[in-house]
Enzyme design. Sequence first.
Site, PDB file in Angstrom:
ATOM      1  NE  ARG A  48      19.241  23.098  25.211  1.00  0.00           N
ATOM      2  CZ  ARG A  48      19.139  21.781  25.265  1.00  0.00           C
ATOM      3  NH1 ARG A  48      18.910  21.196  26.414  1.00  0.00           N
ATOM      4  NH2 ARG A  48      19.252  21.046  24.197  1.00  0.00           N
ATOM      5  CE  LYS A 162       9.545   9.772  14.488  1.00  0.00           C
ATOM      6  NZ  LYS A 162      10.818   9.375  13.836  1.00  0.00           N
ATOM      7  CG  ASP A 191       3.775  10.574  10.585  1.00  0.00           C
ATOM      8  OD1 ASP A 191       4.477  10.701   9.563  1.00  0.00           O
ATOM      9  OD2 ASP A 191       3.637   9.494  11.184  1.00  0.00           O
ATOM     10  CG  HIS A 192       8.209  13.771   7.679  1.00  0.00           C
ATOM     11  ND1 HIS A 192       8.700  12.961   8.651  1.00  0.00           N
ATOM     12  CD2 HIS A 192       8.833  13.386   6.541  1.00  0.00           C
ATOM     13  CE1 HIS A 192       9.587  12.126   8.130  1.00  0.00           C
ATOM     14  NE2 HIS A 192       9.682  12.358   6.840  1.00  0.00           N
ATOM     15  CE  LYS A 196       7.873  11.142   3.248  1.00  0.00           C
ATOM     16  NZ  LYS A 196       9.154  11.626   2.768  1.00  0.00           N
ATOM     17  CD  GLU A 230      15.248   5.862   6.577  1.00  0.00           C
ATOM     18  OE1 GLU A 230      15.579   7.043   6.455  1.00  0.00           O
ATOM     19  OE2 GLU A 230      15.023   5.318   7.677  1.00  0.00           O
ATOM     20  CG  ASP A 249      13.279   6.318  13.640  1.00  0.00           C
ATOM     21  OD1 ASP A 249      13.058   7.442  14.133  1.00  0.00           O
ATOM     22  OD2 ASP A 249      13.924   6.149  12.588  1.00  0.00           O
ATOM     23  CG  HIS A 254       7.152   7.922   9.466  1.00  0.00           C
ATOM     24  ND1 HIS A 254       6.620   9.127   9.873  1.00  0.00           N
ATOM     25  CD2 HIS A 254       8.485   8.002   9.726  1.00  0.00           C
ATOM     26  CE1 HIS A 254       7.611   9.888  10.351  1.00  0.00           C
ATOM     27  NE2 HIS A 254       8.734   9.228  10.277  1.00  0.00           N
ATOM     28  CE  LYS A 354      17.415   5.072  10.272  1.00  0.00           C
ATOM     29  NZ  LYS A 354      16.926   6.315   9.676  1.00  0.00           N
TER      30      LYS A 354
END
Length: 505
Positions: A48, A162, A191-192, A196, A230, A249, A254, A354
């Site tokens: 944008r 996602k 889905d990263h 991996k 994480e 999330d 994942h 987290k």
Amino acid sequence: MKMDIRPTTIVIFGASGDLAKRKLIPALFQIYKEGLMPSETKIIGFARKEMSDDVFRELMQESLVKFSRSKPTTDSDEVQSFIGKLYYQQGHYDDKSSFESLALRVGELEKELHGEDAISNKLYYLSTPPQVFFNIVSMLGQTGQIADYHDPEFWTRVIIEKPFGRDLESAVALNNNVRSVLHESQIYRIDHYLGKETVQNILAFRFGNSIYEPLWNRRYIDHVQITVAEAGSVGGRGGYYDHSGALRDMVQNHMLQLLALIAMEPPSSFAPKAVRDEKVKVLSSLRLYNDSEIKEHTVRGQYATGSVAGKKITDFLSEKDVAPDSRTETFVALKFFVDNWRWSGVPFYFRTGKALPKRITEITIQFRQPPLAMFDNGGDHNQSTPNQLSIRVQPNEAIRLRFGLKIPGQKMILQPNEMEFCYSDVFQAEQPEAYERLILDAILGDSTLFIRHDEVDAAWTFVDKILNGWSAQDRLPVLPYRAGTWGPVASDDLMARDGRSWAKL
Ligand code: BG6
């Protein structure tokens, strides 16, 4: 690797966002640098913000230098020639004329390179807020920018980031909408985690070897646990995260993907359909809990002020854009079952969060104890240390096998020992980033490592049940945990009740 040599135009929607800067552009650069990009590829950033091509190029050049794994310098030939492939198109996601302008721009670039009638393959990357995913697809369709999937000459593929929906209903609606414009074979839901190296290696490890498969079932496996921890807080993503939470999330995508690879039956080949057929069977075998099972088998937590590796982290509720009375979980632990022939009765445990003590993703397969405690020397023994196979997905990728051995001496005393394989000891070359592999697969038309619509539905069916159970029982607590700890004590209790414990990581 088979290369598609026809010219390709890649359009990144959401090109001024963080993902494009940190991951997508660096991944495309790496693909280019390694000579794997189709010749004459053009990359158009669409967003944008008002910006000229030159400003966009400058910004992307900065992020390449900062985020690329090969750490190029600004003035290197590779950076300069890659940057020359970038263009910028300003527009709005719900404005048809913006998409008409995009079509014109693409047409001009094609003509410049290949003459009047030139057409290129199109790869569209949707790296925008999910609310506009369908708008974009629909506008591309309305402005004639999607090739017929039957076309043998030129293809159109769309990578969708996602989150794919925020519950089952919205995911089904999004799937239906997107599939009204695109054929499933043109849709690449990313889905990263599947990109991996270590995650792909789960398949190689399980199905490229014959010694594990006979043990890979309820007869020999006591339980499976997966931790995705994480160390960071939600950082600048409070607004997104407060509407998402750890279950949406991390678990819905994942972690359930990791589970699918661990639990699936051997596919008949490594072809997209064969692999995805097996994954979806696992996801559809997940036991759906009723409300009292949800109360018993799930733990929610939210981080309070604490510190991780000596660095202070303030509580989730003080994060920017988080509601002061938010009950969003930043930690979740679950016990669940895969109700099929192979896994009947084997508990699976997940934990993710987290602000935990470190960043680590590890899968632990714990085997059953020997049927007879033969070396029981009056309690002075370690026989109770069960065999474990651990797959460290990140960081310091490794595979470890734990077993008991006799300590030299007169007594028969066992001690746990480990055999460890570290990727970095054997493979010195740097591992490609997940996005490199996945974008390249999309260019090559290989959807094996992308998520099919029925996988999305099955994963949401499981997660929805838990989300609904939580909201129906609004007195179920969201337990505070100090940042820098392994979540609420209730997470350890979840394991302890079964006589088990989380792997020490
Ligand atoms: C993303 C989540 O999908 O994955 C983030 O939205 C999370 O919240 C990230 O931090 C983790 O990815 P990785 O590759 O760093 O483990």
